[in-house]
Scaffold this motif. Structure first.
Motif, mmCIF file in Angstrom:
data_model
loop_
_atom_site.group_PDB
_atom_site.id
_atom_site.type_symbol
_atom_site.label_atom_id
_atom_site.label_comp_id
_atom_site.label_asym_id
_atom_site.label_seq_id
_atom_site.Cartn_x
_atom_site.Cartn_y
_atom_site.Cartn_z
ATOM 1 N N VAL A 144 0.845 -1.196 0.000
ATOM 2 C CA VAL A 144 0.000 0.000 0.000
ATOM 3 C C VAL A 144 0.880 1.247 0.000
ATOM 4 C CG1 VAL A 144 -1.824 1.256 1.189
ATOM 5 C CG2 VAL A 144 -1.764 -1.247 1.285
ATOM 6 N N THR A 145 0.582 2.177 -0.911
ATOM 7 C CA THR A 145 1.282 3.465 -0.981
ATOM 8 C C THR A 145 0.355 4.554 -0.457
ATOM 9 O OG1 THR A 145 2.491 2.724 -2.949
ATOM 10 C CG2 THR A 145 2.503 5.084 -2.467
ATOM 11 N N ASP A 146 0.800 5.298 0.555
ATOM 12 C CA ASP A 146 -0.061 6.338 1.116
ATOM 13 C C ASP A 146 0.136 7.654 0.370
ATOM 14 O OD1 ASP A 146 2.302 7.491 2.029
ATOM 15 O OD2 ASP A 146 2.075 6.747 4.070
ATOM 16 N N ARG A 147 -0.539 8.708 0.811
ATOM 17 C CA ARG A 147 -0.492 9.997 0.122
ATOM 18 C C ARG A 147 0.873 10.656 0.173
ATOM 19 N NH1 ARG A 147 -6.239 12.870 1.964
ATOM 20 N NH2 ARG A 147 -7.620 11.286 1.041
ATOM 21 N N MET A 148 1.679 10.275 1.150
ATOM 22 C CA MET A 148 3.016 10.851 1.285
ATOM 23 C C MET A 148 4.055 10.074 0.492
ATOM 24 S SD MET A 148 2.200 13.343 3.136
ATOM 25 C CE MET A 148 3.835 14.010 3.449
ATOM 26 N N GLY A 149 3.626 8.982 -0.169
ATOM 27 C CA GLY A 149 4.554 8.181 -0.965
ATOM 28 C C GLY A 149 5.208 7.051 -0.197
ATOM 29 N N SER A 150 4.882 6.901 1.064
ATOM 30 C CA SER A 150 5.452 5.815 1.861
ATOM 31 C C SER A 150 4.762 4.500 1.503
ATOM 32 C CB SER A 150 5.293 6.095 3.356
ATOM 33 O OG SER A 150 5.929 7.314 3.698
ATOM 34 N N VAL A 151 5.533 3.425 1.482
ATOM 35 C CA VAL A 151 5.024 2.111 1.116
ATOM 36 C C VAL A 151 5.102 1.189 2.323
ATOM 37 C CG1 VAL A 151 5.299 0.123 -0.416
ATOM 38 C CG2 VAL A 151 5.765 2.426 -1.276
ATOM 39 N N ARG A 152 4.023 0.474 2.565
ATOM 40 C CA ARG A 152 4.007 -0.518 3.639
ATOM 41 C C ARG A 152 3.285 -1.760 3.140
ATOM 42 N NH1 ARG A 152 -0.963 0.206 6.830
ATOM 43 N NH2 ARG A 152 -2.221 1.827 5.808
ATOM 44 N N ARG A 153 3.568 -2.884 3.782
ATOM 45 C CA ARG A 153 2.977 -4.150 3.369
ATOM 46 C C ARG A 153 2.031 -4.660 4.445
ATOM 47 N NH1 ARG A 153 7.775 -7.637 0.316
ATOM 48 N NH2 ARG A 153 8.033 -6.188 -1.455
ATOM 49 N N LEU A 154 0.894 -5.180 3.975
ATOM 50 C CA LEU A 154 -0.105 -5.738 4.870
ATOM 51 C C LEU A 154 -0.310 -7.208 4.541
ATOM 52 C CD1 LEU A 154 -2.803 -2.885 4.688
ATOM 53 C CD2 LEU A 154 -1.061 -3.205 6.452
ATOM 54 N N LEU A 155 -0.569 -8.010 5.569
ATOM 55 C CA LEU A 155 -0.873 -9.416 5.374
ATOM 56 C C LEU A 155 -2.319 -9.570 4.906
ATOM 57 C CD1 LEU A 155 0.786 -10.842 8.617
ATOM 58 C CD2 LEU A 155 1.784 -10.718 6.317
ATOM 59 N N SER A 156 -2.633 -10.735 4.365
ATOM 60 C CA SER A 156 -4.001 -10.966 3.884
ATOM 61 C C SER A 156 -5.016 -10.868 5.023
ATOM 62 C CB SER A 156 -4.102 -12.336 3.217
ATOM 63 O OG SER A 156 -3.694 -13.367 4.112
ATOM 64 N N SER A 157 -4.593 -11.162 6.251
ATOM 65 C CA SER A 157 -5.492 -11.057 7.406
ATOM 66 C C SER A 157 -5.733 -9.608 7.814
ATOM 67 C CB SER A 157 -4.915 -11.829 8.595
ATOM 68 O OG SER A 157 -3.642 -11.309 8.961
ATOM 69 N N GLU A 158 -5.001 -8.673 7.198
ATOM 70 C CA GLU A 158 -5.154 -7.261 7.517
ATOM 71 C C GLU A 158 -5.892 -6.487 6.427
ATOM 72 O OE1 GLU A 158 -1.300 -6.018 10.058
ATOM 73 O OE2 GLU A 158 -0.817 -6.784 8.049
ATOM 74 N N VAL A 159 -6.393 -7.187 5.419
ATOM 75 C CA VAL A 159 -7.045 -6.515 4.288
ATOM 76 C C VAL A 159 -8.348 -7.232 3.944
ATOM 77 C CG1 VAL A 159 -6.863 -5.866 1.857
ATOM 78 C CG2 VAL A 159 -4.857 -5.703 3.334
ATOM 79 N N LEU A 160 -9.421 -6.467 3.847
ATOM 80 C CA LEU A 160 -10.680 -6.963 3.289
ATOM 81 C C LEU A 160 -10.642 -6.680 1.796
ATOM 82 C CD1 LEU A 160 -13.619 -7.991 3.437
ATOM 83 C CD2 LEU A 160 -14.311 -5.636 3.960
ATOM 84 N N HIS A 161 -10.630 -7.735 1.000
ATOM 85 C CA HIS A 161 -10.462 -7.599 -0.446
ATOM 86 C C HIS A 161 -11.697 -8.154 -1.148
ATOM 87 C CE1 HIS A 161 -7.924 -8.623 -4.291
ATOM 88 N NE2 HIS A 161 -8.877 -7.736 -4.511
ATOM 89 N N LEU A 162 -12.404 -7.290 -1.892
ATOM 90 C CA LEU A 162 -13.552 -7.697 -2.688
ATOM 91 C C LEU A 162 -13.154 -7.702 -4.154
ATOM 92 C CD1 LEU A 162 -16.369 -5.567 -0.976
ATOM 93 C CD2 LEU A 162 -15.561 -7.856 -0.377
ATOM 94 N N ARG A 163 -13.455 -8.803 -4.849
ATOM 95 C CA ARG A 163 -13.071 -8.965 -6.257
ATOM 96 C C ARG A 163 -14.301 -9.078 -7.143
ATOM 97 N NH1 ARG A 163 -10.272 -12.342 -2.957
ATOM 98 N NH2 ARG A 163 -8.000 -12.125 -2.886
ATOM 99 N N TYR A 164 -14.162 -8.624 -8.381
ATOM 100 C CA TYR A 164 -15.254 -8.735 -9.365
ATOM 101 C C TYR A 164 -14.762 -9.548 -10.542
ATOM 102 C CZ TYR A 164 -19.265 -7.304 -12.221
ATOM 103 O OH TYR A 164 -20.408 -7.294 -12.991
ATOM 104 N N HIS A 165 -15.405 -10.670 -10.816
ATOM 105 C CA HIS A 165 -15.102 -11.512 -11.974
ATOM 106 C C HIS A 165 -13.600 -11.776 -12.121
ATOM 107 C CE1 HIS A 165 -19.124 -10.655 -14.259
ATOM 108 N NE2 HIS A 165 -19.301 -11.211 -13.083
ATOM 109 N N SER A 166 -13.015 -12.346 -11.097
ATOM 110 C CA SER A 166 -11.583 -12.642 -11.131
ATOM 111 C C SER A 166 -11.307 -13.860 -11.999
ATOM 112 C CB SER A 166 -11.070 -12.887 -9.704
ATOM 113 O OG SER A 166 -9.712 -13.273 -9.731
#
Length: 247
Positions: free
Chosen positions: A103-125
């Motif tokens: 994930v890149t924030d508004r300041m340009g910093s990049v951080r990584r999140l685990l799958s348990s830390e993200v709610l991910h909704l997909r459309y027609h994957s």
């Protein structure tokens, strides 16, 4: 497209979303469940539940993916759901097949999140990892609608003057031809010049070489594009302003 996305996302956001628990008689609402407040009232300090669900559904339809960071407490309960802009998220996969979200924030910093830390909704994957938006799948349909809109805008911008050729007498030099063309464009092109009488040099004639909007059935093509977009998002055309079949 905007009307179709608004119709779907606003409807989904307005649907009731409650937490239930099983009972001997079936089920009942669990007002004390820790997720009840997040899903029904306020997922984060910045948004109501309706705003959050509408944004997530809109991202799914326009980008094919919607992301929200799951904020956990030390006790193992979910404290908040914070939406992430799809353009700022990149999905990585480890050698073991686990997903990581960069994930890149508004300041340009990049951080990584685990799958348990993200709610991910997909459309027609296609692969179960990244979703595909209807716009991406049917880009030609949307592209045609945009081309038709641009065509119409240009026609009215130029005062609906037809394009064509100016035939000049033999012996006309290249410089003279350029001057005649520029004079015609300056005096006839544009809405402000609509209706003015054209004057050509002696011996020159103007012949149209393009179709009219009627010949090209431009209006019918625009209506067909509305139907195609409605079919793409699986909404009745009447919901996006096409009232021809409303009766």
């Amino acid at each position: 497209v905007y009307a179709a996305v608004a119709a779907i996302s606003e409807t989904v956001a307005s649907l009731p979303l409650d937490i239930y628990r099983r009972t001997a008689d079936g089920r009942e609402k669990d007002r004390n469940h820790p997720l009840q407040v997040l899903l029904h009232d306020e997922p984060n300090p910045m948004q109501t539940a309706l705003e959050f669900r509408e944004q997530m559904q809109r991202n799914v339809l326009l980008r094919g993916n919607a992301y929200a960071e799951i904020v956990w407490t030390r006790s193992g309960t979910v404290e908040a759901l914070k939406p992430l802009h799809p353009d700022n998220v990149r999905i990585l996969q480890t050698a073991e097949g686990r997903l990581l979200y960069e994930v890149t924030d508004r300041m340009g910093s990049v951080r990584r999140l685990l799958s348990s830390e993200v709610l991910h909704l997909r459309y027609h994957s296609d692969d179960g990892v990244i979703g595909r938006s209807p716009i991406e799948v049917a880009r030609d349909t949307v592209g045609l609608a945009l081309a038709e809109r641009t065509h119409g805008a240009k026609m009215f911008e130029q005062g609906t003057k037809l394009s064509g050729v100016i035939e000049t007498p033999p012996g006309t030099t290249k410089v003279q031809s350029t001057e005649i063309r520029d004079s015609w464009a300056a005096g006839q092109a544009g809405v402000n010049n609509h209706g003015k009488t054209a004057v050509l040099p002696q011996g020159a004639t103007f012949k149209t070489v393009s179709m009219t909007l009627e010949d090209a059935e431009w209006i019918e093509a625009r209506r067909l594009s509305v139907e195609e977009v409605a079919r793409l998002f699986r909404v009745p055309p009447v919901l996006i302003g096409d009232l021809r079949e409303a009766n």
